[in-house]
Write a protein that holds these residues in place. Structure first.
Motif, mmCIF file in Angstrom:
data_model
loop_
_atom_site.group_PDB
_atom_site.id
_atom_site.type_symbol
_atom_site.label_atom_id
_atom_site.label_comp_id
_atom_site.label_asym_id
_atom_site.label_seq_id
_atom_site.Cartn_x
_atom_site.Cartn_y
_atom_site.Cartn_z
ATOM 1 N N ASP A 39 0.881 -1.167 0.000
ATOM 2 C CA ASP A 39 0.000 0.000 0.000
ATOM 3 C C ASP A 39 0.919 1.217 0.000
ATOM 4 O O ASP A 39 1.349 1.672 1.059
ATOM 5 C CB ASP A 39 -0.920 -0.020 1.218
ATOM 6 N N GLY A 40 1.267 1.702 -1.183
ATOM 7 C CA GLY A 40 2.256 2.776 -1.300
ATOM 8 C C GLY A 40 3.625 2.233 -0.925
ATOM 9 O O GLY A 40 4.114 1.284 -1.523
ATOM 10 N N GLU A 41 4.219 2.787 0.106
ATOM 11 C CA GLU A 41 5.541 2.341 0.568
ATOM 12 C C GLU A 41 5.442 1.329 1.709
ATOM 13 O O GLU A 41 6.463 0.861 2.204
ATOM 14 C CB GLU A 41 6.355 3.553 1.036
ATOM 15 N N VAL A 42 4.222 0.993 2.108
ATOM 16 C CA VAL A 42 4.027 0.134 3.274
ATOM 17 C C VAL A 42 3.474 -1.226 2.857
ATOM 18 O O VAL A 42 2.554 -1.313 2.046
ATOM 19 C CB VAL A 42 3.042 0.810 4.273
ATOM 20 N N MET A 43 4.058 -2.284 3.426
ATOM 21 C CA MET A 43 3.525 -3.636 3.222
ATOM 22 C C MET A 43 2.512 -3.903 4.327
ATOM 23 O O MET A 43 2.801 -3.691 5.501
ATOM 24 C CB MET A 43 4.644 -4.668 3.271
ATOM 25 N N LYS A 44 1.321 -4.343 3.930
ATOM 26 C CA LYS A 44 0.255 -4.625 4.895
ATOM 27 C C LYS A 44 -0.190 -6.070 4.766
ATOM 28 O O LYS A 44 -0.331 -6.587 3.666
ATOM 29 C CB LYS A 44 -0.938 -3.702 4.663
ATOM 30 N N MET A 45 -0.427 -6.682 5.915
ATOM 31 C CA MET A 45 -0.894 -8.055 5.949
ATOM 32 C C MET A 45 -2.378 -8.022 6.317
ATOM 33 O O MET A 45 -2.783 -7.265 7.189
ATOM 34 C CB MET A 45 -0.102 -8.812 7.019
ATOM 35 N N ARG A 46 -3.161 -8.855 5.613
ATOM 36 C CA ARG A 46 -4.579 -8.939 5.960
ATOM 37 C C ARG A 46 -5.037 -10.392 5.887
ATOM 38 O O ARG A 46 -4.524 -11.189 5.095
ATOM 39 C CB ARG A 46 -5.442 -8.042 5.078
ATOM 40 N N GLU A 47 -5.997 -10.719 6.728
ATOM 41 C CA GLU A 47 -6.546 -12.072 6.748
ATOM 42 C C GLU A 47 -7.555 -12.227 5.622
ATOM 43 O O GLU A 47 -8.298 -11.297 5.298
ATOM 44 C CB GLU A 47 -7.223 -12.335 8.093
ATOM 45 N N VAL A 48 -7.574 -13.410 5.007
ATOM 46 C CA VAL A 48 -8.548 -13.740 3.972
ATOM 47 C C VAL A 48 -9.273 -15.020 4.373
ATOM 48 O O VAL A 48 -8.782 -15.801 5.188
ATOM 49 C CB VAL A 48 -7.876 -13.903 2.578
ATOM 50 N N LYS A 49 -10.440 -15.239 3.794
ATOM 51 C CA LYS A 49 -11.238 -16.421 4.131
ATOM 52 C C LYS A 49 -10.758 -17.678 3.414
ATOM 53 O O LYS A 49 -10.897 -18.777 3.931
ATOM 54 C CB LYS A 49 -12.701 -16.176 3.811
#
Length: 149
Positions: A77-87
């Motif tokens: 997300d731009g310069e940031v790596m983001k972790m998110r949960e998926v089903k």
């Protein structure tokens, strides 16, 4: 010549020993990293191949070494790596889906005890089409970036 055949056979057994299959799904080289004492989370990686003509989905995973297993993706997300949960993880027909550092992975939450290098533990994967598949996950050194099989 005999030694070459024996060596090739041993290598083949080692490779096949860390590949698990059910229906059209093949899980290759499942691995995790060792954790320091007191760690509450670990991560699982592997390559999932769908050799069939229909897509499949990984619906869930369980293991006796953690209270729960979550499916995560990492996105920039731009310069940031983001972790998110998926089903689910979508496994397209005739393709492979790789769980690896910096990408999709299985998060092992609330570890029962630290994971130690050289150990193996079981994990049960549940696929929409292929059903349940029990695999063996190899624990590698802290900081490992890829499977060493």
């Amino acid at each position: 010549m005999k030694w070459a055949v024996v060596a090739l056979a041993l290598i083949s057994v080692q490779v096949l020993a860390h590949t698990h299959e059910k229906g059209d799904i093949q899980v290759r080289h499942p691995w995790s990293r060792a954790t320091p004492p007191g760690a509450k989370v670990a991560v699982g990686y592997m390559e999932i191949r769908n050799v069939g003509t229909q897509p499949d989905r990984l619906l869930s995973a369980t293991t006796p070494v953690a209270q729960r297993v979550e499916m995560h993706v990492t996105q920039r997300d731009g310069e940031v790596m983001k972790m998110r949960e998926v089903k689910t993880f979508e496994i397209p027909a005739r393709e492979r889906y790789t769980l690896r550092p910096g990408g999709s992975h299985l998060m092992l939450v609330d570890l029962v005890q630290p994971l130690k290098m050289g150990e193996r533990f079981t994990m049960r994967l549940r696929f929409e089409r292929a059903g349940e598949l029990e695999i063996e996950v190899e624990v590698q050194e802290i900081g490992s970036r890829h499977p060493r099989h």
